[in-house]
Motif scaffolding. Structure first.
Motif, mmCIF file in Angstrom:
data_model
loop_
_atom_site.group_PDB
_atom_site.id
_atom_site.type_symbol
_atom_site.label_atom_id
_atom_site.label_comp_id
_atom_site.label_asym_id
_atom_site.label_seq_id
_atom_site.Cartn_x
_atom_site.Cartn_y
_atom_site.Cartn_z
ATOM 1 N N ARG A 1 0.579 -1.209 -0.303
ATOM 2 C CA ARG A 1 0.379 -0.115 -0.261
ATOM 3 C C ARG A 1 0.498 1.565 0.150
ATOM 4 N N ASN A 2 1.960 1.342 -0.561
ATOM 5 C CA ASN A 2 3.369 2.356 -0.228
ATOM 6 C C ASN A 2 2.585 3.685 -1.011
ATOM 7 N N GLN A 3 2.451 2.502 -2.524
ATOM 8 C CA GLN A 3 1.888 3.937 -3.562
ATOM 9 C C GLN A 3 0.392 5.119 -3.208
ATOM 10 N N TYR A 4 -0.796 3.792 -2.322
ATOM 11 C CA TYR A 4 -1.388 4.684 -2.228
ATOM 12 C C TYR A 4 -1.323 5.451 -1.064
ATOM 13 N N ASN A 5 -0.843 4.978 0.351
ATOM 14 C CA ASN A 5 -0.111 6.138 1.462
ATOM 15 C C ASN A 5 0.032 7.373 0.732
ATOM 16 N N LYS A 6 0.875 6.890 -0.164
ATOM 17 C CA LYS A 6 1.758 8.235 -0.607
ATOM 18 C C LYS A 6 0.246 9.124 -1.400
ATOM 19 N N MET A 7 -0.079 8.964 -2.253
ATOM 20 C CA MET A 7 -1.318 8.977 -2.648
ATOM 21 C C MET A 7 -2.209 10.060 -1.372
ATOM 22 N N ILE A 8 -2.783 9.212 -0.101
ATOM 23 C CA ILE A 8 -3.492 10.073 0.643
ATOM 24 C C ILE A 8 -2.925 11.345 0.542
ATOM 25 N N GLU A 9 -0.997 11.201 0.949
ATOM 26 C CA GLU A 9 -0.320 12.134 1.450
ATOM 27 C C GLU A 9 -0.831 13.666 0.753
ATOM 28 N N ASP A 10 -0.054 13.254 -0.484
ATOM 29 C CA ASP A 10 -0.132 13.852 -1.210
ATOM 30 C C ASP A 10 -1.973 14.537 -1.804
ATOM 31 N N ALA A 11 -2.469 14.146 -0.995
ATOM 32 C CA ALA A 11 -4.385 14.763 -1.459
ATOM 33 C C ALA A 11 -4.684 15.673 0.597
ATOM 34 N N TYR A 12 -3.847 15.589 0.818
ATOM 35 C CA TYR A 12 -4.383 15.741 1.605
ATOM 36 C C TYR A 12 -3.361 16.980 1.402
ATOM 37 N N HIS A 13 -2.470 16.976 1.895
ATOM 38 C CA HIS A 13 -2.114 18.518 1.121
ATOM 39 C C HIS A 13 -2.358 19.374 0.502
ATOM 40 N N GLU A 14 -2.510 18.656 -0.913
ATOM 41 C CA GLU A 14 -3.373 19.873 -2.141
ATOM 42 C C GLU A 14 -4.840 20.526 -1.554
ATOM 43 N N TYR A 15 -5.109 18.834 -0.737
ATOM 44 C CA TYR A 15 -7.284 19.636 -0.836
ATOM 45 C C TYR A 15 -7.144 20.646 0.804
ATOM 46 N N ASN A 16 -6.274 20.470 1.913
ATOM 47 C CA ASN A 16 -6.380 20.614 2.587
ATOM 48 C C ASN A 16 -7.619 20.752 3.558
ATOM 49 N N ASN A 17 -8.630 19.284 3.694
ATOM 50 C CA ASN A 17 -9.753 19.645 3.829
ATOM 51 C C ASN A 17 -10.189 18.351 4.607
ATOM 52 N N PRO A 18 -11.477 18.381 5.349
ATOM 53 C CA PRO A 18 -11.907 17.362 6.467
ATOM 54 C C PRO A 18 -11.793 15.916 6.037
ATOM 55 N N ARG A 19 -12.396 15.396 4.526
ATOM 56 C CA ARG A 19 -12.192 14.708 3.993
ATOM 57 C C ARG A 19 -11.004 14.063 4.221
ATOM 58 N N TYR A 20 -9.838 13.771 3.826
ATOM 59 C CA TYR A 20 -8.394 13.844 3.446
ATOM 60 C C TYR A 20 -7.403 14.063 4.781
ATOM 61 N N HIS A 21 -8.026 14.709 5.525
ATOM 62 C CA HIS A 21 -7.718 14.596 7.603
ATOM 63 C C HIS A 21 -8.009 13.272 8.024
ATOM 64 N N ILE A 22 -8.964 13.242 7.287
ATOM 65 C CA ILE A 22 -9.562 11.745 7.894
ATOM 66 C C ILE A 22 -8.811 10.778 7.415
ATOM 67 N N TYR A 23 -8.608 10.390 6.366
ATOM 68 C CA TYR A 23 -8.023 9.253 5.664
ATOM 69 C C TYR A 23 -6.740 9.308 5.773
ATOM 70 N N TYR A 24 -5.864 10.313 5.825
ATOM 71 C CA TYR A 24 -4.694 10.832 6.418
ATOM 72 C C TYR A 24 -4.442 10.067 7.738
ATOM 73 N N PHE A 25 -5.076 10.447 8.500
ATOM 74 C CA PHE A 25 -5.193 9.651 10.399
ATOM 75 C C PHE A 25 -5.125 8.751 9.652
ATOM 76 N N HIS A 26 -6.217 7.712 9.242
ATOM 77 C CA HIS A 26 -6.399 6.685 9.166
ATOM 78 C C HIS A 26 -4.886 5.633 8.629
ATOM 79 N N ILE A 27 -4.064 6.597 7.859
ATOM 80 C CA ILE A 27 -2.918 5.801 6.967
ATOM 81 C C ILE A 27 -1.699 5.574 8.570
#
Length: 268
Positions: free
Chosen positions: A96-122
């Motif tokens: 899941r390394n590639q997936y985890n990196k994409m979630i991290e990138d999305a977290y930094h790009e969008y900075n919204n609650p949705r990706y805070h939750i996903y990044y928290f789980h990672i």
């Protein structure tokens, strides 16, 4: 007349077409299974209510991972389709390394609650508890965070914290009282052998029957665990804590036991 958006590792339940033909709303909500009780993955254990079925026109997808459905108008109708389920069957051996990196990138790009939750789980899954907790602390400060997600975030922060647990739990309850939060408070006071508080919080948890549909909800509280804490605490209240028979007679609940979650252990 509906579009169904699914990943390659997802399957539809039998008779889905017949169930869907009865629907008339613009967006259809359904049960999304994500973990199972059996090796054949036929009996769901964890699930949430998803909404990726929509009319062919008037909707678009946003974000580059874990896409969100967006309507081109303010108002649209929704229905829950009972009997229609989509089941997720991930390949746990796949990296899941590639997936985890994409979630991290999305977290930094969008900075919204949705990706805070996903990044928290990672981060939590990687054992980076302090970093994961800090993500939720940032999330609750966002202006557009949903009230339920904010409330449950405070509850999760409380669980992950060594200090100020009650304050974070209280912040959660003031925003949105949930069975999850009351159960966590009952557990906290049960472990401290403060039986009256454990009983009262377990009783409040047991009184909530409507499941909170949020990505941060905990399924384990929807069994008999609150009931068993309440019954054990009620029995222990009657005992004198410093009597010679206290340690032998007090009732214990194994909080991690499958039995204490699924079956009622104590009756008066």
């Amino acid at each position: 007349h509906y579009c169904i958006s699914m990943d390659m590792d997802e399957t539809l339940s039998e008779g889905w077409r017949e169930h869907l033909e009865k629907m008339t709303a613009d967006v259809i909500r359904y049960k999304m299974n994500v973990s199972y009780k059996d090796e054949d993955e036929k009996h769901a254990d964890e699930y949430f209510i998803n909404a990726r079925i929509h009319r062919r026109h008037g909707f678009r997808w946003n974000y580059f991972i874990h896409e969100a459905l967006c309507a081109d108008r303010i108002e649209y109708t929704e229905e829950f389709c009972k009997g229609l389920e989509i089941s997720h069957h991930p390949d746990n051996e796949k990296s899941r390394n590639q997936y985890n990196k994409m979630i991290e990138d999305a977290y930094h790009e969008y900075n919204n609650p949705r990706y805070h939750i996903y990044y928290f789980h990672i981060l939590k899954g990687l054992g980076k508890i302090e970093e994961a907790k800090n993500i939720l602390k940032k999330m609750v400060k966002l202006k557009d965070v949903d009230k339920i997600d904010k409330a449950l975030s405070y509850a999760v922060i409380a669980v992950l914290s060594k200090r100020f647990k009650f304050i974070y739990f209280l912040k959660s309850l003031l925003l949105h009282p949930t069975r999850e939060t009351y159960t966590q408070l009952a557990i906290m006071y049960y472990q401290k052998e403060k039986w009256v508080r454990a009983y009262l919080f377990a009783k409040r948890a047991d009184s909530i029957k409507i499941i909170t549909q949020s990505m941060l909800k905990d399924h384990y509280v929807w069994g008999y665990l609150p009931t068993n804490i309440m019954l054990a605490a009620k029995y222990n209240i009657r005992l004198f804590k410093f009597s010679k028979s206290y340690e032998n007679k007090k009732r214990e609940v194994n909080l991690a036991s499958y039995i204490s979650h699924k079956f009622k252990l104590f009756e008066d």
